[in-house]
Scaffold this motif. Structure first.
Motif, PDB file in Angstrom:
ATOM      1  N   HIS A  46       0.842  -1.204   0.000  1.00 19.70           N
ATOM      2  CA  HIS A  46       0.000   0.000   0.000  1.00 19.70           C
ATOM      3  C   HIS A  46       0.879   1.256   0.000  1.00 19.70           C
ATOM      4  O   HIS A  46       0.601   2.226  -0.727  1.00 19.70           O
ATOM      5  N   HIS A  49       2.107   1.753  -3.457  1.00 19.70           N
ATOM      6  CA  HIS A  49       0.999   2.250  -4.292  1.00 19.70           C
ATOM      7  C   HIS A  49       0.902   3.776  -4.168  1.00 19.70           C
ATOM      8  O   HIS A  49       0.738   4.475  -5.166  1.00 19.70           O
ATOM      9  N   TRP A  50       1.003   4.268  -2.943  1.00 20.49           N
ATOM     10  CA  TRP A  50       0.908   5.713  -2.722  1.00 20.49           C
ATOM     11  C   TRP A  50       2.116   6.466  -3.270  1.00 20.49           C
ATOM     12  O   TRP A  50       1.989   7.606  -3.721  1.00 20.49           O
ATOM     13  N   ASN A  51       3.280   5.862  -3.206  1.00 22.23           N
ATOM     14  CA  ASN A  51       4.528   6.598  -3.419  1.00 22.23           C
ATOM     15  C   ASN A  51       5.286   6.274  -4.692  1.00 22.23           C
ATOM     16  O   ASN A  51       6.363   6.833  -4.913  1.00 22.23           O
ATOM     17  N   VAL A  52       4.757   5.403  -5.547  1.00 23.96           N
ATOM     18  CA  VAL A  52       5.463   5.077  -6.782  1.00 23.96           C
ATOM     19  C   VAL A  52       5.484   6.293  -7.710  1.00 23.96           C
ATOM     20  O   VAL A  52       4.529   7.076  -7.749  1.00 23.96           O
ATOM     21  N   THR A  53       6.592   6.441  -8.420  1.00 25.97           N
ATOM     22  CA  THR A  53       6.737   7.521  -9.407  1.00 25.97           C
ATOM     23  C   THR A  53       7.487   6.966 -10.615  1.00 25.97           C
ATOM     24  O   THR A  53       8.028   5.868 -10.573  1.00 25.97           O
ATOM     25  N   PHE A  57       4.512   4.588 -13.642  1.00 30.92           N
ATOM     26  CA  PHE A  57       3.599   4.959 -12.562  1.00 30.92           C
ATOM     27  C   PHE A  57       2.230   4.296 -12.687  1.00 30.92           C
ATOM     28  O   PHE A  57       1.775   3.621 -11.767  1.00 30.92           O
ATOM     29  N   ASN A  58       1.548   4.509 -13.800  1.00 29.00           N
ATOM     30  CA  ASN A  58       0.171   4.034 -13.909  1.00 29.00           C
ATOM     31  C   ASN A  58       0.096   2.511 -13.794  1.00 29.00           C
ATOM     32  O   ASN A  58      -0.761   1.980 -13.084  1.00 29.00           O
ATOM     33  N   HIS A  61       1.077   1.586 -10.088  1.00 26.03           N
ATOM     34  CA  HIS A  61       0.059   2.089  -9.169  1.00 26.03           C
ATOM     35  C   HIS A  61      -1.167   1.166  -9.192  1.00 26.03           C
ATOM     36  O   HIS A  61      -1.676   0.755  -8.138  1.00 26.03           O
ATOM     37  N   THR A  62      -1.600   0.811 -10.386  1.00 27.53           N
ATOM     38  CA  THR A  62      -2.758  -0.078 -10.546  1.00 27.53           C
ATOM     39  C   THR A  62      -2.449  -1.496 -10.062  1.00 27.53           C
ATOM     40  O   THR A  62      -3.251  -2.111  -9.356  1.00 27.53           O
ATOM     41  N   MET A  65      -2.286  -1.662  -6.298  1.00 24.87           N
ATOM     42  CA  MET A  65      -3.610  -1.600  -5.688  1.00 24.87           C
ATOM     43  C   MET A  65      -4.282  -2.973  -5.705  1.00 24.87           C
ATOM     44  O   MET A  65      -4.859  -3.400  -4.707  1.00 24.87           O
ATOM     45  N   ALA A 112      10.959   2.962  -8.476  1.00 25.80           N
ATOM     46  CA  ALA A 112       9.896   2.038  -8.874  1.00 25.80           C
ATOM     47  C   ALA A 112      10.369   0.588  -9.002  1.00 25.80           C
ATOM     48  O   ALA A 112       9.762  -0.315  -8.429  1.00 25.80           O
TER      49      ALA A 112
END
Length: 169
Positions: A46, A49-53, A57-58, A61-62, A65, A112
């Protein structure tokens, strides 16, 4: 057939599910480690998920989650199996910190692909914890725990493989 010990008027009947007190305690202790590992990996996932750059990213992040949602949904069945065995499920950060083999999330979010590496290692660690419980469950003929372990191993091994695939060049 062994008779269950009688309950006093103010207590519940003793547990008599065909697994000895000693085996139930050992299995519950192992499941407590699995719960701690799962919860720790949930928090790390989690956090990532909040801090990935970065350029992924997309996608990450997905993906993160979906992974943290699956981990969140896994903690309840593990804790409830511990309770079914007649033991108290751990539920504090202090307890999880003592029981977990998965390290806590890094204080500073990594890049990442380093997040992906951390999660591969975390899923493999949880798989090892789950696998280590099979001899106890088998010895006690504890099929519900064995079934839970099989389900968890499937998820963790597959997730580790998918994450590892992102690191291939």
């Amino acid at each position: 057939m062994a008779k269950a010990p009688k309950a006093t008027p103010t207590s519940a009947p003793r547990i008599n599910i065909g697994i000895s007190d000693k085996d139930r305690a050992a299995i519950a202790q192992g499941l407590s480690r699995l719960l701690a590992d799962t919860y720790t990996l949930y928090l790390t996932t989690h956090n990532f998920h909040w801090n990935v750059t970065g350029p992924m990213f997309n996608t990450l992040h997905t993906m993160f989650m979906a992974q943290y949602t699956e981990l969140w949904n896994a903690v309840d069945p593990i804790a409830e199996r511990i309770r079914s065995l007649g033991h108290v499920a751990p539920g504090s950060y202090a307890q999880f910190g003592q029981l977990a083999t998965v390290p806590d999330a890094p204080a500073t979010p990594p890049k990442a692909l380093d997040m992906v590496r951390v999660l591969v290692e975390g899923h493999e660690a949880v798989a090892r914890t789950a696998r280590s419980l099979f001899p106890l469950a088998d010895k006690a003929s504890d099929e519900p725990t064995a079934d839970l372990l099989t389900q968890r191993l499937t998820v963790h091994e597959q997730t580790a493989w998918m994450l590892r695939s992102l690191l291939e060049e």
